[in-house]
Design an enzyme around this catalytic site. Structure first.
Site, PDB file in Angstrom:
ATOM      1  N   TYR A  56       0.919  -1.269   0.058  1.00 47.25           N
ATOM      2  CA  TYR A  56      -0.080  -0.143   0.065  1.00 47.25           C
ATOM      3  C   TYR A  56       0.923   1.191  -0.168  1.00 47.25           C
ATOM      4  CZ  TYR A  56      -3.477  -3.369   1.744  1.00 47.25           C
ATOM      5  OH  TYR A  56      -4.419  -4.527   1.888  1.00 47.25           O
ATOM      6  N   HIS A 124       0.033 -12.176   0.985  1.00 43.94           N
ATOM      7  CA  HIS A 124      -0.918 -11.182   0.727  1.00 43.94           C
ATOM      8  C   HIS A 124      -1.463 -11.892  -0.466  1.00 43.94           C
ATOM      9  CE1 HIS A 124      -2.282  -6.918  -0.146  1.00 43.94           C
ATOM     10  NE2 HIS A 124      -3.081  -7.368  -0.227  1.00 43.94           N
ATOM     11  N   SER A 203     -12.939  -5.307   2.561  1.00 44.44           N
ATOM     12  CA  SER A 203     -14.006  -4.623   1.750  1.00 44.44           C
ATOM     13  C   SER A 203     -15.548  -4.951   2.061  1.00 44.44           C
ATOM     14  CB  SER A 203     -13.594  -4.653   0.306  1.00 44.44           C
ATOM     15  OG  SER A 203     -12.446  -4.242   0.004  1.00 44.44           O
ATOM     16  N   PRO A 204     -15.829  -4.893   3.457  1.00 39.12           N
ATOM     17  CA  PRO A 204     -17.234  -5.315   3.738  1.00 39.12           C
ATOM     18  C   PRO A 204     -18.068  -4.424   3.235  1.00 39.12           C
ATOM     19  CG  PRO A 204     -16.144  -4.468   5.596  1.00 39.12           C
ATOM     20  CD  PRO A 204     -14.880  -4.741   4.710  1.00 39.12           C
ATOM     21  N   LEU A 205     -17.743  -3.307   2.839  1.00 35.05           N
ATOM     22  CA  LEU A 205     -18.651  -2.142   2.278  1.00 35.05           C
ATOM     23  C   LEU A 205     -18.395  -1.994   0.972  1.00 35.05           C
ATOM     24  CD1 LEU A 205     -18.132   0.597   5.097  1.00 35.05           C
ATOM     25  CD2 LEU A 205     -19.919  -0.931   4.875  1.00 35.05           C
ATOM     26  N   GLY A 206     -17.971  -3.138   0.273  1.00 32.16           N
ATOM     27  CA  GLY A 206     -17.943  -3.152  -1.446  1.00 32.16           C
ATOM     28  C   GLY A 206     -17.104  -1.954  -1.772  1.00 32.16           C
ATOM     29  N   ARG A 207     -15.950  -1.699  -1.357  1.00 31.27           N
ATOM     30  CA  ARG A 207     -15.159  -0.580  -1.736  1.00 31.27           C
ATOM     31  C   ARG A 207     -15.873   0.700  -1.653  1.00 31.27           C
ATOM     32  NH1 ARG A 207     -10.813  -3.663  -3.114  1.00 31.27           N
ATOM     33  NH2 ARG A 207     -11.068  -5.475  -3.968  1.00 31.27           N
ATOM     34  N   PHE A 209     -19.252   1.209  -2.088  1.00 28.69           N
ATOM     35  CA  PHE A 209     -20.264   1.478  -2.855  1.00 28.69           C
ATOM     36  C   PHE A 209     -21.433   1.131  -1.996  1.00 28.69           C
ATOM     37  CE2 PHE A 209     -22.930  -0.380  -6.596  1.00 28.69           C
ATOM     38  CZ  PHE A 209     -22.831   0.909  -7.369  1.00 28.69           C
TER      39      PHE A 209
END
Length: 328
Positions: A56, A124, A203-207, A209
């Site tokens: 990152y 990773h 990404s539990p929030l869909g990145r 979205f």
């Protein structure tokens, strides 16, 4: 802060963790002062699981996290990752799982994070050219040396997880999992539960979205990688937006924010699942932590699943090259 155990024999961490990738890379723009303030606020709220990776930035996110946790090390369960190698081409990726690379990578991460020990060290991505037994064997040496406490894999296949776990106990498997990324339900979650391996959902929030805040591809900065993600492009975007609008309507009925509903759904899939949401702003941190107070009934879960079924989502979760690196 609610807590959950990572795997059958693993450590206890906060039920929600903080992913730090977007503070330094991929999602456009950075504000190190606000990011550090967000990290400090998370620690104050009882969040212990902090997640970063050497790729990152590259490297700059570990440096940022290192500055933020200075003086707070005892309150942090620190996770980082190695294995994805970047170059001058921002879209190019290589994967390296060679034992000598493992040993070099951990030294770089320890220095950038300014710590003596990494709590959870992930591979990773799986290197198809190096037996996972060799990679995990080198990682196990780091545990013996006191440089790492627990081992993890990210986006591995069930067979690879079994092989790795036979060499050294794997504490956590990290994989994308949310209302619109349900691949883990095909076999990975069952394998983790069989082996007693914890499951960390990124990404539990869909990145972003699923928060409902993204209404157009033009909402992304020019250097935001989502501009090139199949789910955020063209007809796929428009189709997926209709699904998000339905989730937003369900959240409004319940009197919660869409992000809270989406996180609560992931939390409800099992006490052995620890979602790590990403944010670089204190405002969204507080909103997301509110998901811990949201309880979903069986009827509500059924209704959500009917709106956002796995087959309803349009587009792959990565481009063609990225998809080749998952499920190995």
């Amino acid at each position: 802060m609610q807590q959950r155990q990572l795997g059958q024999h693993g450590p206890v961490v906060s039920a929600l963790g903080l992913g730090c990738m977007g503070m330094s890379d991929f999602y456009g723009g950075r504000d190190d002062a606000e990011s550090i303030a967000t990290l400090h606020a998370a620690l104050e709220q009882g969040v212990t699981l902090i997640d970063t990776a050497d790729m990152y930035g590259p490297h700059t996110n570990e440096e940022l996290v290192g500055r933020a946790i200075a003086g707070h090390r005892e309150r942090v369960f620190l996770a980082t990752k190695f294995g994805v190698v970047r170059s001058a081409d921002p879209h190019a990726r290589a994967v390296n799982g060679r034992p000598e690379y493992v040993r070099a990578a951990v030294e770089g991460s320890l220095k950038r994070l300014n710590v003596d020990t990494i709590d959870l060290y992930y591979q990773h991505r799986i290197d198809p050219d190096v037996p996972v037994e060799d990679t995990v064997g080198a990682m196990a040496e780091l545990v013996s040396a006191g440089k790492v406490r627990y081992l993890g894999l990210s986006e591995a296949s069930p067979d690879t997880l079994r092989r790795a776990h036979a060499i050294h106990p794997i504490t956590a498997l990290q994989m994308e999992y949310s209302l619109w990324s349900r691949d883990a339900e095909q076999a990975m979650l069952a394998t983790c539960r069989e082996l007693g391996v914890g499951f960390v959902a990124y990404s539990p929030l869909g990145r972003g979205f699923l928060t409902g805040a993204i209404r157009s591809p033009e909402d992304f900065a020019d250097d935001d990688f989502r501009r090139h993600n199949p789910r955020f492009m063209g007809d796929n975007f428009r189709h997926n937006l209709t699904l998000v609008d339905k989730v937003r309507a369900l959240a409004e009925q319940k009197g919660v924010r869409p992000a809270q509903l989406a996180l609560a759904w992931v939390l409800a899939q099992g006490d052995d699942i620890v979602p790590i949401f990403g944010t670089k702003r204190r405002q969204y941190l507080q909103d997301n932590l509110g998901a811990l107070e949201v309880s979903l009934s069986a009827q509500e879960l059924t209704e959500i699943n009917s709106v956002f079924s796995p087959e309803a989502v349009a587009g792959a979760r990565y481009g063609e090259a990225g998809m080749r690196t998952v499920g190995r």
